[in-house]
Structures are given as C-alpha cells and as structure tokens.
Enzyme design. Sequence first.
Site, PDB file in Angstrom:
ATOM      1  CB  SER A  43      -0.972   0.020   1.175  1.00 50.45           C
ATOM      2  OG  SER A  43      -0.304   0.256   2.383  1.00 50.45           O
ATOM      3  CE  LYS A  83      -2.808   1.814   4.959  1.00 51.94           C
ATOM      4  NZ  LYS A  83      -2.704   1.061   3.751  1.00 51.94           N
TER       5      LYS A  83
END
Length: 184
Positions: A43, A83
């Site tokens: 991600s 993230k």
Amino acid sequence: MKSENVSKKKTMLEWAKAIVIAVVLALLIRNFIFAPYVVDGDSMYPTLHDRERVFVNMTVKYIGEFDRGDIVVLNGDDVHYVKRIIGLPGDTVEMKNDQLYINGKKVSEPYLAANKKRAKQDGYDHLTDDFGPVKVPDDKYFVMGDNRRNSMDSRNGLGLFTKKQIAGKSKFVFFPFNEMRKTN
C-alpha cells in the site's frame, strides 16, 4: 582466599547491575523512543516495499505533532498499518480529477509521481478516484497509502485514526541493509 571470593562476588554484582540497566534501557528505548516495524503489503509502494523494516520515532506522540505528509505506523486491531497522513484534525479533504484538495486548496503530492505514471500505463485515467469532501473531526487523522489503487485506508475501510492509535512517525528503512534510507 576470602578477599578473592569477595572480589568475585563484587565483580558478579557489577555485571548483574550492568545487565539489568542495559535491559531496562533497551525496554525504555523500544517502548517509548524508537521501535522497529515490518511493512506488510504494497500500500505504500514505491515509497516503502513489502517486508522492509522501518524504525519509528515514538516520541512525537508525547512531545510533538504529526504533520501532513508524515509516514506513520497505525495500531489497528491486532495489526499495524503504515500510511501517510493526508488530513489533520479539522481539515476538509477532497479528491477531484486526481488532485488532492485540503481545505479547498490544491496540495502537491510529489511522492505519487511514479504511481500516477504507472496507473496511466495500466490504462487508468486516475491514480486516486474522486471522493469527498470529508470533514476530519477535531480528534482524528485522515490517512492514505501511496499506492492508491492498492491501499485500504481512510477512504475505504480503515476509517479515521486518533492520535492515540498512531504508534509514531517512520524515520528510516533499516532493512534490507542495501536499501537503507530516510522515509520522510
């Protein structure tokens, strides 16, 4: 003979104290200052790669602030996520035509250049689908992965995170050794 035994006991006691101090310091550093984490998944590609190990600065939770663009480790239910902070508490986040807007102003995301190019090569018009506007509550953070087509984040399932749920800021990749680099 007695003085030799006393000397050995004294030496052993000094070693025991040194070992206890070292263990306590290691635990304090590991739990409150820096901690290693493993990147699990793609991600954050190409900024971070699957299975890389990063050191995370945990002191920012106690004596600092998180900034937009920081790469952070988030504590989820029995799992950690890596993230990028996109929206701070009180921000309004919106994506239109592959362009990020924070509080109505365009925001540059140079870290997405390679992924935008790859998305176009793969036949996609946009790297990031339109969403929002999303008003970030005063006690939450909006996060996204850099690999927007392959990231579960605040847009699509993970939701928003509180400061308490953020383990800390990623500072650098330390493994594999030939890939050591700063992350922010």
